[in-house]
Design a protein around this motif. Structure first.
Motif, mmCIF file in Angstrom:
data_model
loop_
_atom_site.group_PDB
_atom_site.id
_atom_site.type_symbol
_atom_site.label_atom_id
_atom_site.label_comp_id
_atom_site.label_asym_id
_atom_site.label_seq_id
_atom_site.Cartn_x
_atom_site.Cartn_y
_atom_site.Cartn_z
ATOM 1 N N THR A 12 0.818 -1.215 0.000
ATOM 2 C CA THR A 12 0.000 0.000 0.000
ATOM 3 C C THR A 12 0.852 1.265 0.000
ATOM 4 O OG1 THR A 12 -0.202 -0.228 2.412
ATOM 5 C CG2 THR A 12 -2.029 -1.025 1.075
ATOM 6 N N SER A 13 1.965 1.239 0.734
ATOM 7 C CA SER A 13 2.841 2.424 0.717
ATOM 8 C C SER A 13 3.413 2.656 -0.675
ATOM 9 C CB SER A 13 3.966 2.267 1.743
ATOM 10 O OG SER A 13 4.901 1.292 1.336
ATOM 11 N N SER A 14 3.649 1.576 -1.421
ATOM 12 C CA SER A 14 4.153 1.713 -2.789
ATOM 13 C C SER A 14 3.075 2.263 -3.720
ATOM 14 C CB SER A 14 4.650 0.360 -3.305
ATOM 15 O OG SER A 14 5.720 -0.114 -2.514
ATOM 16 N N LEU A 15 1.840 1.785 -3.555
ATOM 17 C CA LEU A 15 0.743 2.305 -4.365
ATOM 18 C C LEU A 15 0.511 3.790 -4.083
ATOM 19 C CD1 LEU A 15 -1.812 -0.650 -4.089
ATOM 20 C CD2 LEU A 15 -0.406 -0.034 -6.065
ATOM 21 N N ILE A 16 0.605 4.158 -2.804
ATOM 22 C CA ILE A 16 0.479 5.569 -2.428
ATOM 23 C C ILE A 16 1.617 6.376 -3.048
ATOM 24 C CG2 ILE A 16 0.590 7.182 -0.487
ATOM 25 C CD1 ILE A 16 -0.850 4.973 1.163
ATOM 26 N N GLY A 17 2.825 5.778 -3.069
ATOM 27 C CA GLY A 17 3.972 6.449 -3.678
ATOM 28 C C GLY A 17 3.764 6.739 -5.154
ATOM 29 N N ARG A 48 7.557 6.101 -6.450
ATOM 30 C CA ARG A 48 7.385 7.534 -6.720
ATOM 31 C C ARG A 48 7.979 7.904 -8.080
ATOM 32 N NH1 ARG A 48 8.759 11.034 -1.294
ATOM 33 N NH2 ARG A 48 7.804 9.629 0.230
ATOM 34 N N SER A 49 9.148 7.339 -8.377
ATOM 35 C CA SER A 49 9.787 7.651 -9.668
ATOM 36 C C SER A 49 8.933 7.160 -10.825
ATOM 37 C CB SER A 49 11.183 7.009 -9.727
ATOM 38 O OG SER A 49 12.037 7.548 -8.744
ATOM 39 N N ILE A 50 8.391 5.941 -10.691
ATOM 40 C CA ILE A 50 7.534 5.403 -11.744
ATOM 41 C C ILE A 50 6.265 6.243 -11.864
ATOM 42 C CG2 ILE A 50 6.158 3.418 -12.451
ATOM 43 C CD1 ILE A 50 9.132 3.043 -12.827
ATOM 44 N N GLY A 51 5.697 6.623 -10.720
ATOM 45 C CA GLY A 51 4.519 7.470 -10.746
ATOM 46 C C GLY A 51 4.788 8.791 -11.440
ATOM 47 N N SER A 52 5.971 9.367 -11.181
ATOM 48 C CA SER A 52 6.349 10.626 -11.829
ATOM 49 C C SER A 52 6.452 10.460 -13.338
ATOM 50 C CB SER A 52 7.680 11.124 -11.260
ATOM 51 O OG SER A 52 7.583 11.377 -9.881
ATOM 52 N N ALA A 53 7.167 9.411 -13.756
ATOM 53 C CA ALA A 53 7.395 9.206 -15.186
ATOM 54 C C ALA A 53 6.100 8.899 -15.928
ATOM 55 C CB ALA A 53 8.398 8.068 -15.390
ATOM 56 N N VAL A 54 5.331 7.951 -15.406
ATOM 57 C CA VAL A 54 4.089 7.562 -16.076
ATOM 58 C C VAL A 54 3.060 8.694 -15.998
ATOM 59 C CG1 VAL A 54 2.160 5.934 -16.052
ATOM 60 C CG2 VAL A 54 4.482 5.121 -15.658
ATOM 61 N N GLY A 55 2.978 9.337 -14.829
ATOM 62 C CA GLY A 55 2.014 10.416 -14.656
ATOM 63 C C GLY A 55 2.254 11.556 -15.625
ATOM 64 N N VAL A 60 -7.698 18.487 -13.686
ATOM 65 C CA VAL A 60 -8.778 17.539 -13.397
ATOM 66 C C VAL A 60 -8.210 16.129 -13.231
ATOM 67 C CG1 VAL A 60 -10.845 16.421 -14.342
ATOM 68 C CG2 VAL A 60 -10.575 18.894 -14.536
ATOM 69 N N ALA A 61 -7.255 15.771 -14.102
ATOM 70 C CA ALA A 61 -6.612 14.462 -13.998
ATOM 71 C C ALA A 61 -5.843 14.329 -12.681
ATOM 72 C CB ALA A 61 -5.675 14.248 -15.185
ATOM 73 N N LEU A 62 -5.231 15.417 -12.220
ATOM 74 C CA LEU A 62 -4.536 15.394 -10.933
ATOM 75 C C LEU A 62 -5.521 15.141 -9.787
ATOM 76 C CD1 LEU A 62 -2.062 18.406 -11.326
ATOM 77 C CD2 LEU A 62 -1.435 16.009 -11.035
ATOM 78 N N ALA A 63 -6.685 15.760 -9.850
ATOM 79 C CA ALA A 63 -7.699 15.537 -8.817
ATOM 80 C C ALA A 63 -8.167 14.083 -8.823
ATOM 81 C CB ALA A 63 -8.885 16.484 -9.033
ATOM 82 N N ILE A 64 -8.348 13.517 -10.006
ATOM 83 C CA ILE A 64 -8.746 12.108 -10.108
ATOM 84 C C ILE A 64 -7.657 11.197 -9.539
ATOM 85 C CG2 ILE A 64 -9.252 10.254 -11.745
ATOM 86 C CD1 ILE A 64 -10.535 12.384 -13.552
ATOM 87 N N THR A 65 -6.391 11.538 -9.810
ATOM 88 C CA THR A 65 -5.275 10.767 -9.258
ATOM 89 C C THR A 65 -5.282 10.815 -7.736
ATOM 90 O OG1 THR A 65 -3.933 11.283 -11.214
ATOM 91 C CG2 THR A 65 -2.763 10.510 -9.252
ATOM 92 N N ALA A 66 -5.555 11.985 -7.165
ATOM 93 C CA ALA A 66 -5.609 12.112 -5.711
ATOM 94 C C ALA A 66 -6.716 11.253 -5.120
ATOM 95 C CB ALA A 66 -5.803 13.578 -5.322
ATOM 96 N N VAL A 67 -7.879 11.237 -5.768
ATOM 97 C CA VAL A 67 -8.994 10.415 -5.291
ATOM 98 C C VAL A 67 -8.646 8.925 -5.393
ATOM 99 C CG1 VAL A 67 -11.393 9.755 -5.741
ATOM 100 C CG2 VAL A 67 -10.726 12.160 -5.842
ATOM 101 N N ALA A 68 -7.993 8.526 -6.487
ATOM 102 C CA ALA A 68 -7.582 7.125 -6.644
ATOM 103 C C ALA A 68 -6.589 6.713 -5.562
ATOM 104 C CB ALA A 68 -6.985 6.908 -8.035
ATOM 105 N N THR A 69 -5.715 7.635 -5.169
ATOM 106 C CA THR A 69 -4.750 7.338 -4.104
ATOM 107 C C THR A 69 -5.450 7.139 -2.770
ATOM 108 O OG1 THR A 69 -3.165 8.733 -5.294
ATOM 109 C CG2 THR A 69 -2.574 8.088 -3.081
ATOM 110 N N VAL A 70 -6.563 7.849 -2.554
ATOM 111 C CA VAL A 70 -7.359 7.640 -1.337
ATOM 112 C C VAL A 70 -7.847 6.198 -1.279
ATOM 113 C CG1 VAL A 70 -9.480 8.282 -0.117
ATOM 114 C CG2 VAL A 70 -8.086 10.045 -1.192
#
Length: 477
Positions: free
Chosen positions: A272-277, A405-412, A446-456
């Motif tokens: 879960t910490s990795s998914l949050i990352g 986090r690095s993968i999230g940055s690159a893919v995001g 808007v996509a950033l807001a959706i990403t934040a909700v998905a992280t929740v």
């Protein structure tokens, strides 16, 4: 190792180590921001305008793929030699970049820098996790996060000064004294004793992992840019990456000491910490990449003012990160992370709702709120994962989190960029003026807001645990 519980700051016996870690973190933090303002000067000097995005992509790619390898090695031979090695590689890359004679050469040398950065950042965080208890780590992580806040202002300013009044090459040469100072302080202040035993280095697993991730990240970063998503190049690179990743999984099951043990994904708190990352990385780099362009393109503000609006993000982060320990010691890691994500969602939704009417103050306040939220997310989630394992597994766990986090940055950034380009290219936006830029940026927010909700949603899967019974003493062996 005896410790003074009354002081976790710079005056304690661990203070010099903390200063050394902040300095090493600063190497990567400044390098993440100092180059952007000097790109026009670099292109004017050595050419290669169409290739300059690779200066950022190759650095991020090299950093991401090397993190798991360094993390595993640190659990085998210790943190200090890996961190010193990373500083040395980063220094070599900086010198080579300073002498680059063409854009392809500069891109290649940026890859060397990225390989060094892949060791510096996770090792700094891991060492802090080793020498401080769970109750102390939030404050020390706040100190490390504050380095990013300072760098977000100092980096672009230095880059602009060097490019305008001297030479862009000093952007890289300035790392020479900083690297030497960081290495010297680390060698003098930090000492660890490792129980040496025979190890089998998983060379096959490390090679397969680096090749697989390189192919997949290359496909994501360049898809829709250098080639179409449905082209033979895109399909071929994605397929090659997937096959290499499958081969890596099989190799890790047979390895005596795998570079990325599969148990990492079977432990709920680490998973879960990795998914949050992933979410944290996507939100962070999404904001830092698109907010300046949004403000400069829609309002015509200067690059410095656009950068200062993003700096509000990295100012809010260390404030909340340093105080997060008081929360997670009382209500637990999961509840603290959920509170932080609620604040993050509030900030991203506000940014998305107000994007149609651009205003520097609104953007800066939204970024500050998002930073406050992420400080309550990133630090507690990482500390929760670190606290669930012993010393000889902490490097892998920390590295997995940083890798996510690095993968999230690159893919995001790749996904947000594809979305922005699609909006930008709509028939009604053919003038490519402020209105087009506002529309494209609004879609990204808007996509950033959706990403934040998905992280929740990922955070709700996190175990309900409090940091009781973990790390009664610092864990340096």
């Amino acid at each position: 190792m005896s410790v003074d519980r009354r002081d976790v700051g710079f005056r304690s016996e661990r203070g010099p180590i903390l200063i050394a870690l902040m300095l090493t973190t600063g190497l990567v933090a400044i390098e993440s921001t100092i180059l952007a303002t000097a790109v026009p000067s670099i292109v004017k000097d050595i050419g290669g305008f169409s290739q300059f995005p690779w200066l950022f992509s190759i650095y991020l790619l090299a950093q991401a793929v090397s993190v798991p390898v360094y993390a595993k090695l640190s659990d085998v031979i210790g943190r200090k030699p890996i961190l010193l090695f990373g500083i040395g590689i980063f220094l070599l890359g900086s010198i080579l970049c300073g002498f680059a004679w063409s854009m392809p050469a500069l891109i290649a040398f940026r890859a060397v820098q990225g390989l060094g950065a892949g060791a510096i950042l996770p090792m700094s965080v891991t060492i802090a996790g080793d020498i401080y208890t769970v109750a102390e780590r939030a404050k020390t992580q706040g100190y490390l996060a504050s380095v990013w806040a300072v760098s977000s202002v100092v980096g672009p300013t230095l880059g602009g000064v060097f490019a305008e009044f001297s030479s862009w090459r000093w952007i890289f040469f300035i790392n020479i004294p900083l690297c030497l100072l960081a290495a010297g302080m680390l060698m003098r202040t930090f000492h660890e004793t490792i129980q040496h035993r025979k190890h089998k280095v998983d060379y096959l697993g490390a090679t397969l992992l680096m090749l697989a991730l390189s192919a997949l990240l290359l496909a994501v970063l360049e898809g829709g840019q250098a080639w179409a998503w449905g082209s033979l190049q895109s399909i071929g690179i994605f397929s090659a990456g997937a096959l290499l990743l499958i081969a890596f999984v099989f190799a890790e099951r047979r390895a005596a000491e795998p570079v990325l043990p599969m148990w990492v994904f079977s432990r709920r708190v680490v998973l879960t910490s990795s998914l949050i990352g992933l979410g944290v990385g996507a939100i962070m780099l999404g904001l830092t990449s698109f907010v300046p362009t949004y403000l400069e393109g829609s309002l015509g503000v200067t690059p410095i003012l656009g950068g200062l609006a993003v700096a509000a993000l990295t100012i809010g982060w260390p404030i909340s990160a340093s105080q997060s320990g008081r929360l997670y010691l009382r209500i637990g890691f999961r509840a603290t992370v959920l509170i932080g994500l609620a604040i993050t969602v509030l900030g991203t939704v506000t940014l998305a709702l107000t994007a149609a009417t651009p205003a520097v103050v609104t953007v800066a306040v939204s970024c500050f709120v998002i930073g406050l939220g992420l400080g309550l997310v990133a630090t507690p989630s990482m500390i929760a994962a670190q606290s669930s394992v012993e010393w000889d597994e902490r490097g892998v766990v920390t590295g997995t989190n940083m890798f996510s986090r690095s993968i999230g940055s690159a893919v995001g950034v790749a996904i947000f960029g594809a979305l922005a380009n699609a909006i930008y290219a709509l028939p009604g936006n053919t003038d490519h003026g402020p209105a087009a830029i506002t529309s494209a940026s609004s879609a990204v927010f808007v996509a950033l807001a959706i990403t934040a909700v998905a992280t929740v949603a990922a955070a709700f899967y996190m175990p309900r645990t409090k940091p009781l019974g973990f790390d009664p003493e610092p864990a340096t062996p």
